[in-house]
Design a protein around this motif. Structure first.
Motif, PDB file in Angstrom:
ATOM      1  N   LEU A 111     -41.451  76.071   6.609  1.00  0.00           N
ATOM      2  CA  LEU A 111     -41.331  75.099   7.696  1.00  0.00           C
ATOM      3  C   LEU A 111     -42.577  75.145   8.565  1.00  0.00           C
ATOM      4  CD1 LEU A 111     -39.527  73.085   9.339  1.00  0.00           C
ATOM      5  CD2 LEU A 111     -38.747  75.086  10.638  1.00  0.00           C
ATOM      6  N   VAL A 112     -43.243  74.002   8.720  1.00  0.00           N
ATOM      7  CA  VAL A 112     -44.427  73.881   9.563  1.00  0.00           C
ATOM      8  C   VAL A 112     -44.005  73.352  10.931  1.00  0.00           C
ATOM      9  CG1 VAL A 112     -46.629  72.704   9.882  1.00  0.00           C
ATOM     10  CG2 VAL A 112     -45.964  73.528   7.602  1.00  0.00           C
ATOM     11  N   LEU A 113     -44.422  74.039  11.983  1.00  0.00           N
ATOM     12  CA  LEU A 113     -44.139  73.643  13.360  1.00  0.00           C
ATOM     13  C   LEU A 113     -45.457  73.414  14.089  1.00  0.00           C
ATOM     14  CD1 LEU A 113     -42.520  73.323  16.003  1.00  0.00           C
ATOM     15  CD2 LEU A 113     -42.408  75.835  16.130  1.00  0.00           C
ATOM     16  N   ASP A 114     -45.748  72.153  14.409  1.00  0.00           N
ATOM     17  CA  ASP A 114     -46.973  71.810  15.142  1.00  0.00           C
ATOM     18  C   ASP A 114     -46.733  70.504  15.880  1.00  0.00           C
ATOM     19  OD1 ASP A 114     -49.786  70.915  15.763  1.00  0.00           O
ATOM     20  OD2 ASP A 114     -50.224  72.769  14.663  1.00  0.00           O
ATOM     21  N   ASP A 115     -47.089  70.453  17.166  1.00  0.00           N
ATOM     22  CA  ASP A 115     -46.829  69.245  17.945  1.00  0.00           C
ATOM     23  C   ASP A 115     -47.773  68.099  17.601  1.00  0.00           C
ATOM     24  OD1 ASP A 115     -48.954  70.655  19.092  1.00  0.00           O
ATOM     25  OD2 ASP A 115     -48.652  69.695  21.033  1.00  0.00           O
ATOM     26  N   PHE A 120     -48.875  65.647  14.974  1.00  0.00           N
ATOM     27  CA  PHE A 120     -48.303  65.122  13.729  1.00  0.00           C
ATOM     28  C   PHE A 120     -49.283  65.236  12.570  1.00  0.00           C
ATOM     29  CE2 PHE A 120     -47.676  61.534  10.810  1.00  0.00           C
ATOM     30  CZ  PHE A 120     -46.362  61.746  10.411  1.00  0.00           C
ATOM     31  N   ARG A 121     -50.548  64.916  12.815  1.00  0.00           N
ATOM     32  CA  ARG A 121     -51.540  64.948  11.733  1.00  0.00           C
ATOM     33  C   ARG A 121     -51.770  66.372  11.242  1.00  0.00           C
ATOM     34  NH1 ARG A 121     -56.083  62.117  15.148  1.00  0.00           N
ATOM     35  NH2 ARG A 121     -55.080  63.569  16.589  1.00  0.00           N
ATOM     36  N   VAL A 122     -51.861  67.301  12.171  1.00  0.00           N
ATOM     37  CA  VAL A 122     -52.051  68.702  11.778  1.00  0.00           C
ATOM     38  C   VAL A 122     -50.840  69.208  11.004  1.00  0.00           C
ATOM     39  CG1 VAL A 122     -52.333  71.059  12.640  1.00  0.00           C
ATOM     40  CG2 VAL A 122     -53.632  69.183  13.669  1.00  0.00           C
ATOM     41  N   GLY A 123     -49.646  68.861  11.463  1.00  0.00           N
ATOM     42  CA  GLY A 123     -48.434  69.277  10.758  1.00  0.00           C
ATOM     43  C   GLY A 123     -48.407  68.771   9.337  1.00  0.00           C
ATOM     44  N   ARG A 154     -41.952  69.168  15.283  1.00  0.00           N
ATOM     45  CA  ARG A 154     -42.956  69.089  16.344  1.00  0.00           C
ATOM     46  C   ARG A 154     -42.544  69.773  17.634  1.00  0.00           C
ATOM     47  NH1 ARG A 154     -44.847  62.886  16.599  1.00  0.00           N
ATOM     48  NH2 ARG A 154     -46.406  63.854  17.961  1.00  0.00           N
ATOM     49  N   THR A 155     -41.291  70.204  17.729  1.00  0.00           N
ATOM     50  CA  THR A 155     -40.816  70.829  18.965  1.00  0.00           C
ATOM     51  C   THR A 155     -40.003  72.077  18.643  1.00  0.00           C
ATOM     52  OG1 THR A 155     -38.709  69.625  19.037  1.00  0.00           O
ATOM     53  CG2 THR A 155     -40.644  68.546  20.035  1.00  0.00           C
ATOM     54  N   ILE A 156     -39.796  72.910  19.649  1.00  0.00           N
ATOM     55  CA  ILE A 156     -38.962  74.099  19.492  1.00  0.00           C
ATOM     56  C   ILE A 156     -37.539  73.693  19.132  1.00  0.00           C
ATOM     57  CG2 ILE A 156     -37.961  76.076  20.702  1.00  0.00           C
ATOM     58  CD1 ILE A 156     -40.862  76.512  20.089  1.00  0.00           C
ATOM     59  N   ALA A 157     -37.029  72.649  19.779  1.00  0.00           N
ATOM     60  CA  ALA A 157     -35.661  72.205  19.509  1.00  0.00           C
ATOM     61  C   ALA A 157     -35.504  71.776  18.056  1.00  0.00           C
ATOM     62  CB  ALA A 157     -35.279  71.053  20.444  1.00  0.00           C
ATOM     63  N   GLU A 158     -36.466  71.017  17.542  1.00  0.00           N
ATOM     64  CA  GLU A 158     -36.406  70.586  16.142  1.00  0.00           C
ATOM     65  C   GLU A 158     -36.514  71.789  15.212  1.00  0.00           C
ATOM     66  OE1 GLU A 158     -39.549  67.793  15.662  1.00  0.00           O
ATOM     67  OE2 GLU A 158     -38.504  66.168  16.694  1.00  0.00           O
ATOM     68  N   ALA A 159     -37.363  72.743  15.578  1.00  0.00           N
ATOM     69  CA  ALA A 159     -37.531  73.936  14.747  1.00  0.00           C
ATOM     70  C   ALA A 159     -36.252  74.761  14.704  1.00  0.00           C
ATOM     71  CB  ALA A 159     -38.691  74.775  15.262  1.00  0.00           C
ATOM     72  N   ARG A 160     -35.591  74.924  15.854  1.00  0.00           N
ATOM     73  CA  ARG A 160     -34.334  75.668  15.884  1.00  0.00           C
ATOM     74  C   ARG A 160     -33.296  75.011  14.972  1.00  0.00           C
ATOM     75  NH1 ARG A 160     -34.836  76.376  22.033  1.00  0.00           N
ATOM     76  NH2 ARG A 160     -35.561  78.531  22.286  1.00  0.00           N
ATOM     77  N   VAL A 193     -48.347  77.884  18.733  1.00  0.00           N
ATOM     78  CA  VAL A 193     -47.871  78.633  19.904  1.00  0.00           C
ATOM     79  C   VAL A 193     -47.436  77.698  21.022  1.00  0.00           C
ATOM     80  CG1 VAL A 193     -48.513  80.274  21.706  1.00  0.00           C
ATOM     81  CG2 VAL A 193     -49.244  80.670  19.349  1.00  0.00           C
ATOM     82  N   TYR A 194     -48.299  76.769  21.400  1.00  0.00           N
ATOM     83  CA  TYR A 194     -48.021  75.920  22.554  1.00  0.00           C
ATOM     84  C   TYR A 194     -47.347  74.633  22.101  1.00  0.00           C
ATOM     85  CZ  TYR A 194     -51.290  79.172  24.689  1.00  0.00           C
ATOM     86  OH  TYR A 194     -51.916  80.310  25.123  1.00  0.00           O
ATOM     87  N   LEU A 195     -46.057  74.502  22.392  1.00  0.00           N
ATOM     88  CA  LEU A 195     -45.277  73.330  22.021  1.00  0.00           C
ATOM     89  C   LEU A 195     -44.791  72.622  23.280  1.00  0.00           C
ATOM     90  CD1 LEU A 195     -45.164  73.084  18.963  1.00  0.00           C
ATOM     91  CD2 LEU A 195     -44.951  75.504  19.556  1.00  0.00           C
ATOM     92  N   PRO A 196     -44.449  71.338  23.189  1.00  0.00           N
ATOM     93  CA  PRO A 196     -44.052  70.593  24.394  1.00  0.00           C
ATOM     94  C   PRO A 196     -42.869  71.199  25.132  1.00  0.00           C
ATOM     95  CG  PRO A 196     -44.426  69.105  22.558  1.00  0.00           C
ATOM     96  CD  PRO A 196     -44.468  70.483  22.001  1.00  0.00           C
ATOM     97  N   ASP A 197     -41.962  71.849  24.398  1.00  0.00           N
ATOM     98  CA  ASP A 197     -40.736  72.344  25.033  1.00  0.00           C
ATOM     99  C   ASP A 197     -40.576  73.855  24.956  1.00  0.00           C
ATOM    100  OD1 ASP A 197     -40.429  72.298  22.296  1.00  0.00           O
ATOM    101  OD2 ASP A 197     -38.314  71.717  22.355  1.00  0.00           O
ATOM    102  N   GLY A 198     -41.673  74.559  24.723  1.00  0.00           N
ATOM    103  CA  GLY A 198     -41.528  76.007  24.691  1.00  0.00           C
ATOM    104  C   GLY A 198     -42.639  76.718  23.958  1.00  0.00           C
ATOM    105  N   ASP A 199     -42.362  77.958  23.595  1.00  0.00           N
ATOM    106  CA  ASP A 199     -43.354  78.887  23.069  1.00  0.00           C
ATOM    107  C   ASP A 199     -43.050  79.223  21.610  1.00  0.00           C
ATOM    108  OD1 ASP A 199     -45.327  80.970  22.977  1.00  0.00           O
ATOM    109  OD2 ASP A 199     -43.729  82.419  23.347  1.00  0.00           O
TER     110      ASP A 199
END
Length: 217
Positions: A8-12, A14-17, A37-43, A58-64
């Motif tokens: 699972l790739v987590l990056d805010d 979109f292109r990098v993800g 793209r967000t912590i919530a989606e990743a959870r 590391v730095y996401l719109p809704d958390g760490d």
């Protein structure tokens, strides 16, 4: 066949993800899930899809992202523009197997993925783990294991690691790595030409003899 490493790739961004997803999908033995793209989606993805590996910013719109790595309990590679020692230490302390500082070349992520695949293969199964195998797995994970030959492809490195200390056929190696028998056969043949592996024939009661491969000391 060995189950692929669900990543699972987590990056805010979109292109990098999508870029990181494509790199993962190109590696033998890996399959990339839909990037988030967000912590919530990743959870939600961790809960519903049970990935084996996170590639997390590391730095996401809704958390760490590092906090997510710690709470998710999933193997992880952290990728971030953060280059301060405190953040790197925090990521490793939280369970990250590798840390890549953005921007980085594609081969850096490829190398981290391939080392993780070899590490995971060495630590698979339920057998008791000798200290030498553990030491080797950790050395591979941290890039301090055997040096790769300049002429040896990344796939050949994975095939060679999957062979380990055992004797195996191309079909067995294909199952361990998650590639076809024909692909495994091709890479084993190339390794045999460079004397990285030895080949012998095993004759059965009927049919053609089977090629068996062992790793040279």
């Amino acid at each position: 066949m060995t189950d692929p490493i669900r990543t699972l790739v987590l990056d805010d961004d979109f292109r990098v993800g999508r870029l990181h997803q494509a790199i993962v999908d190109e590696r033998p033995g890996f399959v990339a899930l839909e990037p988030v793209r967000t912590i919530a989606e990743a959870r939600a993805a961790v809960r519903d899809l049970a990935p084996d590996l996170l590639v997390a910013d590391v730095y996401l719109p809704d958390g760490d992202g590092i906090g997510l790595v710690r709470e998710a309990g999933v193997d992880a590679i952290v990728v971030s523009a953060a280059d301060d020692p405190a953040t790197v230490r925090r990521a490793l302390r939280s369970g990250a197997h590798a840390y890549l500082i953005k921007p980085f070349e594609q081969r850096a992520l490829v190398g981290a993925l391939d080392r993780y695949a070899r590490f995971r293969n060495l630590l698979s199964g339920d057998r008791a783990l000798p200290q030498k195998d553990l030491d080797r797995a950790l050395a591979i994970l941290h890039g301090s294991g055997e040096a790769a030959s300049p002429s040896r492809s990344a796939t050949e490195q994975v095939v060679l690691a999957a062979l380990g200390e055992d004797e195996a056929s191309a079909a067995e190696i294909g199952e361990r790595v998650g590639i076809s028998r024909a692909t495994a056969q091709r890479h084993l043949a190339a390794l045999a030409e460079r004397e990285a592996v030895e080949v012998r024939l095993r004759y059965g009661a009927t049919g053609r003899p089977e090629h068996r491969y062992t790793r040279r000391a």
